[in-house]
Write an enzyme that holds these catalytic residues in place. Structure first.
Site, PDB file in Angstrom:
ATOM      1  N   TYR A 121       8.437  -6.347   1.311  1.00  0.00           N
ATOM      2  CA  TYR A 121       7.383  -5.465   2.169  1.00  0.00           C
ATOM      3  C   TYR A 121       6.220  -6.445   2.371  1.00  0.00           C
ATOM      4  O   TYR A 121       5.965  -6.215   3.291  1.00  0.00           O
ATOM      5  CB  TYR A 121       6.935  -4.480   1.083  1.00  0.00           C
ATOM      6  CG  TYR A 121       6.012  -3.477   1.579  1.00  0.00           C
ATOM      7  CD1 TYR A 121       5.993  -2.418   2.598  1.00  0.00           C
ATOM      8  CD2 TYR A 121       4.665  -3.766   0.988  1.00  0.00           C
ATOM      9  CE1 TYR A 121       4.925  -1.955   2.954  1.00  0.00           C
ATOM     10  CE2 TYR A 121       3.555  -2.876   1.306  1.00  0.00           C
ATOM     11  CZ  TYR A 121       3.763  -2.140   2.464  1.00  0.00           C
ATOM     12  OH  TYR A 121       2.583  -1.350   3.024  1.00  0.00           O
ATOM     13  N   ALA A 122       5.700  -7.116   1.776  1.00  0.00           N
ATOM     14  CA  ALA A 122       4.614  -8.097   1.688  1.00  0.00           C
ATOM     15  C   ALA A 122       4.709  -9.019   2.719  1.00  0.00           C
ATOM     16  O   ALA A 122       3.974  -9.387   3.582  1.00  0.00           O
ATOM     17  CB  ALA A 122       4.070  -8.800   0.519  1.00  0.00           C
ATOM     18  N   LYS A 166       4.587  -7.356   6.192  1.00  0.00           N
ATOM     19  CA  LYS A 166       3.300  -6.908   6.623  1.00  0.00           C
ATOM     20  C   LYS A 166       2.316  -8.309   6.603  1.00  0.00           C
ATOM     21  O   LYS A 166       1.633  -7.942   7.767  1.00  0.00           O
ATOM     22  CB  LYS A 166       2.717  -6.049   5.522  1.00  0.00           C
ATOM     23  CG  LYS A 166       3.388  -4.545   5.227  1.00  0.00           C
ATOM     24  CD  LYS A 166       3.135  -3.733   6.509  1.00  0.00           C
ATOM     25  CE  LYS A 166       3.585  -2.194   6.456  1.00  0.00           C
ATOM     26  NZ  LYS A 166       3.279  -1.584   7.535  1.00  0.00           N
ATOM     27  N   ILE A 176      -2.187   4.837   0.420  1.00  0.00           N
ATOM     28  CA  ILE A 176      -2.525   6.178   1.102  1.00  0.00           C
ATOM     29  C   ILE A 176      -2.402   7.314   0.446  1.00  0.00           C
ATOM     30  O   ILE A 176      -1.114   7.353   0.029  1.00  0.00           O
ATOM     31  CB  ILE A 176      -1.979   6.056   2.509  1.00  0.00           C
ATOM     32  CG1 ILE A 176      -2.269   4.609   3.354  1.00  0.00           C
ATOM     33  CG2 ILE A 176      -2.461   7.114   3.375  1.00  0.00           C
ATOM     34  CD1 ILE A 176      -1.629   4.644   4.735  1.00  0.00           C
TER      35      ILE A 176
END
Length: 234
Positions: free
Chosen positions: A152-153, A156, A185
């Site tokens: 994921y990192a 991104k 979020i």
């Protein structure tokens, strides 16, 4: 009266996307709402302030040809594309032992490839007009990746590098390219996944939408190549 800006919002049926669509419409923009879902998207557009908003449901943003065709339809009906708010993304946490090719490809495809595809789709119209603004969503983990978020990192972080390169490439064409880096979020999905978390430190979809809406506004015309943190009180 000036012609309202035409802004494409991807992931418009989602949390940040719907918040951005509502905010932009309330400020006078013509929103092109893009999402895979049909009924939620139509309901959203029906509730937006103003009129003339466009529904583009079922577009596969992993398909560059489909993205380009959608942009061409928008250009044909609206005459211009002034902004892109790209909120499509996905999240998976996994240790190295569980990060197989499928997980890696999912992160890179949904988080990075869709960002590239949408940028390529809207840039020709923006270049012709001599103006435009593109904003996407990266993540705080792109700068400092915790354990279990390697794929994921990495995806991104790649969004930030893509943003920087496109901003440098397109600044001579009057096009700004920026991204935002929210911390967690506050969404129903995240509350369900982390029931014991202190949600008071999370950022809201409306807070994310405010920053993204600013970055596609004329007031941000001097900002390009930025990765803007949105951390709330976290």
């Amino acid at each position: 009266m000036s012609t309202p800006s035409v802004v494409i919002v991807t992931g418009a049926a989602g949390n940040a996307g719907s918040a951005a669509a509502r905010l932009l419409a309330a400020r006078g923009a013509t929103v092109v709402a893009v999402d895979r879902a049909v009924e939620p998207l139509q309901a959203l557009v029906g509730a937006l302030a103003g009129s003339g908003h466009i529904v583009e449901a079922g577009v596969d943003l992993t398909d560059a040809t489909a993205c380009a065709a959608m942009a061409e339809r928008v250009l044909a009906s609206s005459g211009h594309i002034d902004g892109l708010v790209h909120t499509v993304g996905t999240f998976r946490a996994a240790p190295l032992s569980d990060t197989d090719d499928g997980l890696w490809d999912l992160m890179m495809t949904v988080n990075l490839k869709t960002t590239l595809n949408m940028a390529r789709a809207v840039v020709p119209a923006m270049r012709k007009a001599g103006r435009g603004a593109i904003v996407s969503i990266a993540a705080g983990a792109a700068l400092k990746a915790p354990s279990g978020l390697a794929a994921y990192a990495a995806s991104k972080s790649a969004v930030i590098r893509l943003t920087e390169s496109l901003a440098d490439e397109l600044k001579g064409d009057g096009i700004t390219v920026n991204t935002v880096m929210p911390s967690t979020i506050d969404t129903p999905q995240n509350r369900a996944a982390m029931p014991d978390a202190d949600t008071s430190k999370w950022v809201t979809p409306d807070q994310v939408a405010e920053v993204m809406a600013f970055l596609v506004s004329p007031g941000a015309s001097g900002v390009t190549g930025a990765a803007v943190p949105i951390t709330g009180r976290g």
